[in-house]
Design an enzyme around this catalytic site. Structure first.
Site, PDB file in Angstrom:
ATOM      1  N   PRO A 128      -6.078  -7.632  -1.964  1.00  0.00           N
ATOM      2  CA  PRO A 128      -5.917  -6.226  -1.593  1.00  0.00           C
ATOM      3  C   PRO A 128      -4.556  -5.672  -2.014  1.00  0.00           C
ATOM      4  CG  PRO A 128      -6.816  -7.476   0.235  1.00  0.00           C
ATOM      5  CD  PRO A 128      -6.418  -8.475  -0.811  1.00  0.00           C
ATOM      6  N   CYS A 129      -4.602  -4.480  -2.619  1.00  0.00           N
ATOM      7  CA  CYS A 129      -3.374  -3.896  -3.165  1.00  0.00           C
ATOM      8  C   CYS A 129      -2.895  -2.690  -2.350  1.00  0.00           C
ATOM      9  CB  CYS A 129      -3.587  -3.479  -4.617  1.00  0.00           C
ATOM     10  SG  CYS A 129      -4.942  -2.312  -4.813  1.00  0.00           S
ATOM     11  N   GLN A 130      -3.639  -2.324  -1.311  1.00  0.00           N
ATOM     12  CA  GLN A 130      -3.295  -1.091  -0.585  1.00  0.00           C
ATOM     13  C   GLN A 130      -1.852  -1.092  -0.089  1.00  0.00           C
ATOM     14  OE1 GLN A 130      -5.940  -3.027   0.024  1.00  0.00           O
ATOM     15  NE2 GLN A 130      -7.766  -1.850   0.508  1.00  0.00           N
TER      16      GLN A 130
ATOM     17  N   PHE B 262       0.701  -2.346  -1.341  1.00  0.00           N
ATOM     18  CA  PHE B 262       1.700  -2.191  -2.407  1.00  0.00           C
ATOM     19  C   PHE B 262       1.569  -0.849  -3.131  1.00  0.00           C
ATOM     20  CE2 PHE B 262       0.738  -6.754  -2.050  1.00  0.00           C
ATOM     21  CZ  PHE B 262       1.999  -7.218  -1.706  1.00  0.00           C
ATOM     22  N   SER B 263       0.464  -0.160  -2.865  1.00  0.00           N
ATOM     23  CA  SER B 263       0.147   1.045  -3.633  1.00  0.00           C
ATOM     24  C   SER B 263       1.092   2.212  -3.313  1.00  0.00           C
ATOM     25  CB  SER B 263      -1.295   1.467  -3.328  1.00  0.00           C
ATOM     26  OG  SER B 263      -1.547   2.742  -3.849  1.00  0.00           O
TER      27      SER B 263
END
Ligand SMILES: C[S@@+](CC[C@H](N)C(=O)[O-])C[C@H]1O[C@@H](n2cnc3c(N)ncnc32)[C@H](O)[C@@H]1O
Length: 114
Positions: A80-82, A84-85
């Protein structure tokens, strides 16, 4: 012995498998998937529609005992990249989702990949 065949394909495990887009790419390169890890039941449902019901879902990668995993040469993990977004709160490693990298590092160490 003559009927024994050992695959010389590069073997991988698909962590944070989602619906398997990453897997598709590696299989198209001739690699062999040895299982996957996914916690979302809807993702798993879709994944199995694409790749079948035979393989084991090893579940939450933060709780996997590496001894339960088959041997593999590399892993893929679209984690999951949320957190870091730039459109999120950017809590990075302070967010539980951002810490998944540590679970992956632990698995790679225990499997002697790093
Ligand atoms: C960005 S999506 C992955 C997309 C995937 N690479 C694909 O090709 O479809 C991240 C996925 O990680 C899964 N996930 C999150 N935490 C997980 C964990 N601790 N163990 C296993 N999977 C996890 C989520 O359910 C989600 O499906």
């Amino acid at each position: 012995m003559e009927n024994m065949s050992v695959s010389n394909k590069i073997k991988f495990v698909d962590f944070c498998a989602g619906i398997g887009a990453g897997r598709l790419g590696l299989e198209n390169l001739g690699m062999e998937c040895r299982g996957f890890s996914e916690i979302d039941k809807f993702s798993e449902y879709t994944y199995r529609r694409f790749f079948g019901n035979e393989e084991k879902n090893f579940g939450n990668l933060m709780k996997i005992n590496s001894k339960d995993l088959p041997d593999f040469d590399l892993l893929i993990a679209g984690f999951p990249c949320q957190t870091f977004s730039v459109v999120g709160k950017r809590r990075g490693m302070e967010d539980k989702r951002g810490q998944i990298i540590y679970g992956l590092i632990k698995i790679m160490k225990e499997k002697n990949l790093i």
